[in-house]
Design a protein around this motif. Structure first.
Motif, PDB file in Angstrom:
ATOM      1  N   UNK A 253       4.326  -5.549 -15.175  1.00  0.00           N
ATOM      2  CA  UNK A 253       3.689  -4.459 -15.934  1.00  0.00           C
ATOM      3  C   UNK A 253       2.240  -4.265 -15.486  1.00  0.00           C
ATOM      4  N   UNK A 254       1.511  -5.364 -15.317  1.00  0.00           N
ATOM      5  CA  UNK A 254       0.117  -5.268 -14.862  1.00  0.00           C
ATOM      6  C   UNK A 254       0.054  -4.662 -13.466  1.00  0.00           C
ATOM      7  N   UNK A 255       0.987  -5.042 -12.591  1.00  0.00           N
ATOM      8  CA  UNK A 255       1.021  -4.478 -11.238  1.00  0.00           C
ATOM      9  C   UNK A 255       1.338  -2.986 -11.292  1.00  0.00           C
ATOM     10  N   UNK A 256       2.270  -2.571 -12.155  1.00  0.00           N
ATOM     11  CA  UNK A 256       2.585  -1.142 -12.308  1.00  0.00           C
ATOM     12  C   UNK A 256       1.346  -0.371 -12.751  1.00  0.00           C
ATOM     13  N   UNK A 257       0.610  -0.919 -13.707  1.00  0.00           N
ATOM     14  CA  UNK A 257      -0.605  -0.260 -14.184  1.00  0.00           C
ATOM     15  C   UNK A 257      -1.643  -0.172 -13.068  1.00  0.00           C
ATOM     16  N   UNK A 258      -1.910  -1.286 -12.412  1.00  0.00           N
ATOM     17  CA  UNK A 258      -2.928  -1.317 -11.355  1.00  0.00           C
ATOM     18  C   UNK A 258      -2.560  -0.410 -10.180  1.00  0.00           C
ATOM     19  N   UNK A 259      -1.298  -0.436  -9.768  1.00  0.00           N
ATOM     20  CA  UNK A 259      -0.885   0.392  -8.633  1.00  0.00           C
ATOM     21  C   UNK A 259      -0.998   1.878  -8.962  1.00  0.00           C
ATOM     22  N   UNK A 260      -0.675   2.237 -10.190  1.00  0.00           N
ATOM     23  CA  UNK A 260      -0.764   3.650 -10.543  1.00  0.00           C
ATOM     24  C   UNK A 260      -2.191   4.099 -10.795  1.00  0.00           C
ATOM     25  N   UNK A 261      -3.048   3.204 -11.222  1.00  0.00           N
ATOM     26  CA  UNK A 261      -4.473   3.537 -11.294  1.00  0.00           C
ATOM     27  C   UNK A 261      -4.973   3.808  -9.882  1.00  0.00           C
ATOM     28  N   UNK A 262      -4.605   2.954  -8.937  1.00  0.00           N
ATOM     29  CA  UNK A 262      -5.012   3.177  -7.542  1.00  0.00           C
ATOM     30  C   UNK A 262      -4.431   4.491  -7.023  1.00  0.00           C
ATOM     31  N   UNK A 263      -3.134   4.721  -7.273  1.00  0.00           N
ATOM     32  CA  UNK A 263      -2.450   5.913  -6.761  1.00  0.00           C
ATOM     33  C   UNK A 263      -3.069   7.205  -7.297  1.00  0.00           C
ATOM     34  N   UNK A 264      -3.513   7.207  -8.542  1.00  0.00           N
ATOM     35  CA  UNK A 264      -4.045   8.415  -9.179  1.00  0.00           C
ATOM     36  C   UNK A 264      -5.575   8.505  -9.133  1.00  0.00           C
ATOM     37  N   UNK A 265      -6.201   7.603  -8.405  1.00  0.00           N
ATOM     38  CA  UNK A 265      -7.653   7.612  -8.294  1.00  0.00           C
ATOM     39  C   UNK A 265      -8.078   8.551  -7.166  1.00  0.00           C
ATOM     40  N   UNK A 266      -8.771   9.648  -7.481  1.00  0.00           N
ATOM     41  CA  UNK A 266      -9.170  10.593  -6.420  1.00  0.00           C
ATOM     42  C   UNK A 266     -10.203   9.996  -5.458  1.00  0.00           C
ATOM     43  N   UNK A 267     -10.825   8.901  -5.839  1.00  0.00           N
ATOM     44  CA  UNK A 267     -11.850   8.275  -4.994  1.00  0.00           C
ATOM     45  C   UNK A 267     -11.319   7.058  -4.244  1.00  0.00           C
ATOM     46  N   UNK A 268     -10.009   6.867  -4.220  1.00  0.00           N
ATOM     47  CA  UNK A 268      -9.448   5.653  -3.612  1.00  0.00           C
ATOM     48  C   UNK A 268      -9.679   5.647  -2.110  1.00  0.00           C
ATOM     49  N   UNK A 269      -9.687   4.446  -1.592  1.00  0.00           N
ATOM     50  CA  UNK A 269      -9.810   4.253  -0.150  1.00  0.00           C
ATOM     51  C   UNK A 269      -8.410   3.968   0.374  1.00  0.00           C
ATOM     52  N   UNK A 270      -7.794   4.919   1.060  1.00  0.00           N
ATOM     53  CA  UNK A 270      -6.434   4.765   1.548  1.00  0.00           C
ATOM     54  C   UNK A 270      -6.313   3.745   2.681  1.00  0.00           C
ATOM     55  N   UNK A 271      -7.425   3.266   3.179  1.00  0.00           N
ATOM     56  CA  UNK A 271      -7.380   2.303   4.277  1.00  0.00           C
ATOM     57  C   UNK A 271      -7.237   0.871   3.803  1.00  0.00           C
ATOM     58  N   UNK A 272      -7.189   0.664   2.491  1.00  0.00           N
ATOM     59  CA  UNK A 272      -7.062  -0.721   1.985  1.00  0.00           C
ATOM     60  C   UNK A 272      -5.710  -1.276   2.243  1.00  0.00           C
TER      61      UNK A 272
END
Length: 124
Positions: free
Chosen positions: A105-124
């Motif tokens: 559940x924590x991984x689902x939350x964290x991954x979707x926060x990353x996925x929906x973050x407009x400022x994310x760094x896709x190179x991570x």
């Protein structure tokens, strides 16, 4: 657990909506994914959940809170869908899952926060 969570919340003072994941032990163990608009509201919601769950014999055994994100509603909705693929929802609840794995559940939350973050760094 509550004091540890309060300490964790104080570390990140950035403002904005966040997802939280709570694991409750009790008669039918469950995991809840929720969303709140600020750190103060996260704390208030967790306290509300603790009071309500205690009435039914549940206790908080694990918790996490994500970083703030502008599109938290979309991230929460996606995390709930992902959890629904693997775990049964508690009847009459869209945010609680029976006998669910907290770490998933924590991984689902964290991954979707990353996925929906407009400022994310896709190179991570």
């Amino acid at each position: 657990m509550r004091n540890h969570l309060a300490d964790e919340l104080l570390i990140g003072r950035a403002t904005g909506e966040r997802l939280y994941v709570l694991e409750f032990a009790g008669p039918a163990p469950r995991v809840k994914i929720g969303r709140a608009q600020s750190l103060a509201r996260v704390k208030a919601r967790i306290d509300e959940h603790l009071r309500e769950k205690a009435k039914h014999g549940y206790g908080l055994v694990n918790a996490c809170v994500t970083k703030p994100i502008p599109h938290a509603a979309a991230a929460e909705a996606a995390a709930l869908v992902w959890m629904g693929y693997a775990f049964a929802r508690i009847p009459h609840s869209r945010e609680e899952f029976a006998v669910a794995d907290f770490h998933i559940a924590a991984a689902c939350a964290e991954m979707n926060v990353w996925k929906h973050d407009p400022n994310r760094d896709d190179d991570l």
